[in-house]
Write a protein that holds these residues in place. Structure first.
Motif, short mmCIF file in Angstrom:
data_model
loop_
_atom_site.label_atom_id
_atom_site.label_comp_id
_atom_site.label_asym_id
_atom_site.label_seq_id
_atom_site.Cartn_x
_atom_site.Cartn_y
_atom_site.Cartn_z
N ASN A 106 0.86 -1.18 0.00
CA ASN A 106 0.00 0.00 0.00
C ASN A 106 0.90 1.23 0.00
N TRP A 107 0.89 1.96 -1.11
CA TRP A 107 1.80 3.10 -1.30
C TRP A 107 1.55 4.19 -0.26
N ASN A 108 0.30 4.47 0.07
CA ASN A 108 -0.02 5.51 1.06
C ASN A 108 0.51 5.14 2.45
N LEU A 113 9.61 7.83 9.83
CA LEU A 113 11.01 7.47 10.01
C LEU A 113 11.92 8.66 9.73
N LEU A 114 11.69 9.35 8.62
CA LEU A 114 12.55 10.48 8.26
C LEU A 114 12.38 11.64 9.22
N GLY A 132 4.21 5.47 2.53
CA GLY A 132 4.57 6.89 2.61
C GLY A 132 4.47 7.42 4.03
N VAL A 133 3.45 7.00 4.76
CA VAL A 133 3.30 7.41 6.16
C VAL A 133 4.45 6.86 6.99
N PHE A 135 4.17 -1.77 10.96
CA PHE A 135 3.34 -1.22 9.89
C PHE A 135 2.94 -2.29 8.87
N GLN A 136 3.42 -3.50 9.03
CA GLN A 136 3.22 -4.55 8.03
C GLN A 136 1.75 -4.74 7.67
N THR A 137 0.86 -4.73 8.65
CA THR A 137 -0.58 -4.90 8.39
C THR A 137 -1.11 -3.79 7.50
N PHE A 138 -0.69 -2.55 7.77
CA PHE A 138 -1.15 -1.41 6.97
C PHE A 138 -0.56 -1.44 5.57
N LEU A 139 0.65 -1.97 5.45
CA LEU A 139 1.30 -2.04 4.14
C LEU A 139 0.67 -3.10 3.25
N GLY A 140 0.03 -4.10 3.87
CA GLY A 140 -0.64 -5.14 3.11
C GLY A 140 0.30 -6.13 2.47
N THR A 141 1.46 -6.32 3.04
CA THR A 141 2.45 -7.23 2.48
C THR A 141 3.32 -7.82 3.58
#
Length: 133
Positions: A37-39, A48-49, A42-43, A117-123
């Motif tokens: 999930n690109w969004n 991190l940055l 990005g979050v 964040f893995q769950t939100f990334l969908g991968t």
């Protein structure tokens, strides 16, 4: 350079001084096993940055976001250049991967952050390699 010249200028018992560099520069690379999930990515990257950008010396990646081609990601510290959307994948390269070169950031910290964040990334995330530089 002529090795005879160098040897003649150095004492016979000369040794390189030990490295006393206490900073830890490491490269950390991983792959995403499915399109992400690109969004959400990005979050995660923005957080991190914001928190550790001065310690992110370099980030480069080719990301599968479910389009016909990948997104190329390129950045230095707090700056991420505009992503490049390729129309197709390079031959034999259809897997998302990203590389970070970091200073004084434990790789376990980055990995834990990403896994949260893995769950939100969908991968799923697969650690590829860690190297001290």
């Amino acid at each position: 350079m002529d090795s005879k010249f160098c040897k003649s200028r150095l004492p016979s018992n000369y040794q390189l001084p030990p490295c006393n560099n206490t900073s830890q520069i490491q490269s950390f690379s991983f792959a995403f096993l499915q399109p992400l999930n690109w969004n959400s990515f990005g979050v995660w990257l923005s957080l991190l940055l914001y928190a550790r950008g001065e310690n992110i010396l370099r980030v480069k990646g080719m990301l599968d976001v479910g389009e016909t081609g990948p997104i190329i990601l390129n950045g230095v510290q707090h700056i991420i250049h505009p992503p490049i959307h390729l129309s197709e994948w390079p031959e034999n390269m259809q897997i998302s991967h990203i590389v970070f070169i970091m200073k004084d950031i434990p790789t376990t910290l980055l990995k834990q952050s990403l896994l949260s964040f893995q769950t939100f990334l969908g991968t799923e995330i697969d650690l590829m390699d860690v190297h001290s530089i």
